[in-house]
Design an enzyme around this catalytic site. Structure first.
Site, mmCIF file in Angstrom:
data_model
loop_
_atom_site.group_PDB
_atom_site.id
_atom_site.type_symbol
_atom_site.label_atom_id
_atom_site.label_comp_id
_atom_site.label_asym_id
_atom_site.label_seq_id
_atom_site.Cartn_x
_atom_site.Cartn_y
_atom_site.Cartn_z
ATOM 1 N N LYS A 18 0.843 -1.203 0.000
ATOM 2 C CA LYS A 18 0.000 0.000 0.000
ATOM 3 C C LYS A 18 0.874 1.246 0.000
ATOM 4 C CE LYS A 18 0.740 1.584 4.397
ATOM 5 N NZ LYS A 18 1.532 2.780 4.649
ATOM 6 N N ASP A 145 -2.597 -1.363 9.690
ATOM 7 C CA ASP A 145 -2.783 -1.418 8.229
ATOM 8 C C ASP A 145 -3.374 -2.742 7.751
ATOM 9 O OD1 ASP A 145 -1.524 1.068 8.042
ATOM 10 O OD2 ASP A 145 0.446 0.164 7.726
HETATM 11 O O1 C5P Z 1 -0.249 -0.692 14.137
HETATM 12 P P1 C5P Z 1 1.165 -0.969 13.864
HETATM 13 O O2 C5P Z 1 1.704 -2.095 14.713
HETATM 14 O O3 C5P Z 1 1.487 -1.186 12.420
HETATM 15 O O4 C5P Z 1 1.963 0.337 14.308
HETATM 16 C C1 C5P Z 1 3.366 0.350 14.468
HETATM 17 C C2 C5P Z 1 3.755 1.563 15.293
HETATM 18 O O5 C5P Z 1 3.517 2.769 14.567
HETATM 19 C C3 C5P Z 1 2.998 1.733 16.590
HETATM 20 O O6 C5P Z 1 3.585 1.003 17.637
HETATM 21 C C4 C5P Z 1 3.076 3.234 16.826
HETATM 22 O O7 C5P Z 1 4.338 3.588 17.362
HETATM 23 C C5 C5P Z 1 3.039 3.803 15.413
HETATM 24 N N1 C5P Z 1 1.675 4.190 15.012
HETATM 25 C C6 C5P Z 1 1.095 5.335 15.559
HETATM 26 N N2 C5P Z 1 -0.170 5.694 15.176
HETATM 27 C C7 C5P Z 1 -0.843 4.971 14.258
HETATM 28 C C8 C5P Z 1 -0.281 3.813 13.689
HETATM 29 C C9 C5P Z 1 0.991 3.448 14.087
HETATM 30 O O8 C5P Z 1 1.706 6.007 16.387
HETATM 31 N N3 C5P Z 1 -2.068 5.356 13.898
#
Ligand code: C5P
Length: 311
Positions: A18, A145
């Protein structure tokens, strides 16, 4: 559930990468995530995930971007398979094989894509026929995601990105992707974004009208001028070379360019396939970028491409 005799011996799902056409980052929430208004766009750069019955849970990797992906219990695709198994009461382990074309830590949701593919592949292998909502719920727990990559296409993301709704988008867009050999850590880029913002009050994020208009029209020029990424300055702050890459792409004729998600991949939108080829050649020849891919979007989300049966 399907009868055991009719079940395949393995299942392979293909899943796209993406990019974010719009990524508006709101305040940091109490749980550490940031509230987002984003427009996801799936592009034709694909990983493939194959699951097959095994004596124990395991994962292996192959392909040009296999390096740097954990091949242990922390692997997100393996975690996805185990999570679905426990939700569905499946006790037989699987081996997860991932063929990686999507760069690791590239801002293109490579790990999340593999998790989405593992969910779809295991669902098929085990004959569960789970509804999209059931898979989306597990997907949201695995990463922000992951739900988008189940459906693909072009979609709005809200919450921390895990709440996905389709948007009306016309036509096909042509992209040139400038990949970096060395990834950026998503948490570090969000932290840098917070640092750059300092004590400034950040409003709740809202989607922009010009992006919706551009998507409805299918006009690549309108899309180019509507591209926005609030993480871009943070990514450039951590990796200043990205500023040069963006400039080079525009100089070589891209309609617009943007850091994808938390970077460091840079996505350029061009008029058509021929323009994509020209830009890819120019970027490579200039030495600004080592690895350039062409892609189109929107692409379909995680879907089964092979599921052989024993007989
Ligand atoms: O959700 P995911 O595990 O992919 O997110 C990885 C990191 O990215 C999270 O631990 C956070 O630090 C950051 N993040 C964030 N806000 C979001 C998505 C991700 O701060 N909406």
């Amino acid at each position: 559930m399907t009868s055991a005799a009719a079940l395949p011996t393995s299942a392979t799902a293909r899943v796209p990468a993406k990019i974010n056409l719009e990524l508006i980052v709101g305040p940091r929430r109490e749980d550490g995530y940031h509230s987002l208004a984003t427009v996801y766009h799936a592009v034709s750069l694909f990983d493939e995930v194959t699951v097959s019955a095994a004596d124990e849970w395991g994962v292996s990797l192959e392909g040009p971007h296999a390096q740097g992906v954990p091949a242990d219990a922390t692997n997100l695709a393996l975690r996805a398979a185990r999570r679905l198994a426990s939700a569905a009461g499946v006790e037989e382990p699987v081996h997860v094989r991932i063929r990686k074309e999507i760069p690791v830590a590239g801002g293109m949701a490579g790990g999340s894509a593999d998790a989405a593919a593992a969910l779809v592949a295991c669902d098929h292998l085990w004959g569960l026929a789970s509804g999209r909502d059931e898979l989306a719920e597990i997907a949201g727990e695995l990463g922000s995601d992951v739900p988008f990559l189940l459906g693909g296409g072009t979609a709005m993301g809200s919450g921390r990105g895990e709440v996905v709704a389709p948007v009306l988008a016309r036509g096909t867009f042509h992209w040139v992707l400038a990949l970096s050999a060395c990834g950026l850590s998503t948490p570090e880029v969000y932290a840098e974004c917070d640092r750059l913002r300092g004590s400034r009050r950040v409003p709740e994020p809202t989607p922009r009208r010009d992006m919706m208009t551009a998507l409805r029209s299918g006009d690549a020029r309108a899309l180019a001028s509507a591209l926005v990424n609030d993480l871009q300055d943070a990514a450039i702050s951590l990796r200043p070379k990205l500023g040069d890459v963006l400039e080079a792409g525009i100089d070589f004729g891209a309609l617009g360019g943007i850091v994808s998600g938390s970077g460091p991949t840079v996505a350029f939108v061009v008029e058509n396939n021929e323009a994509a080829l020209d830009l890819a050649v120019s970027l490579t020849a200039s030495g600004t970028v080592q690895d350039v891919r062409r892609a189109t979007g929107p692409a379909h989300g995680a879907h089964i491409v092979a599921a052989p049966r024993a007989d």
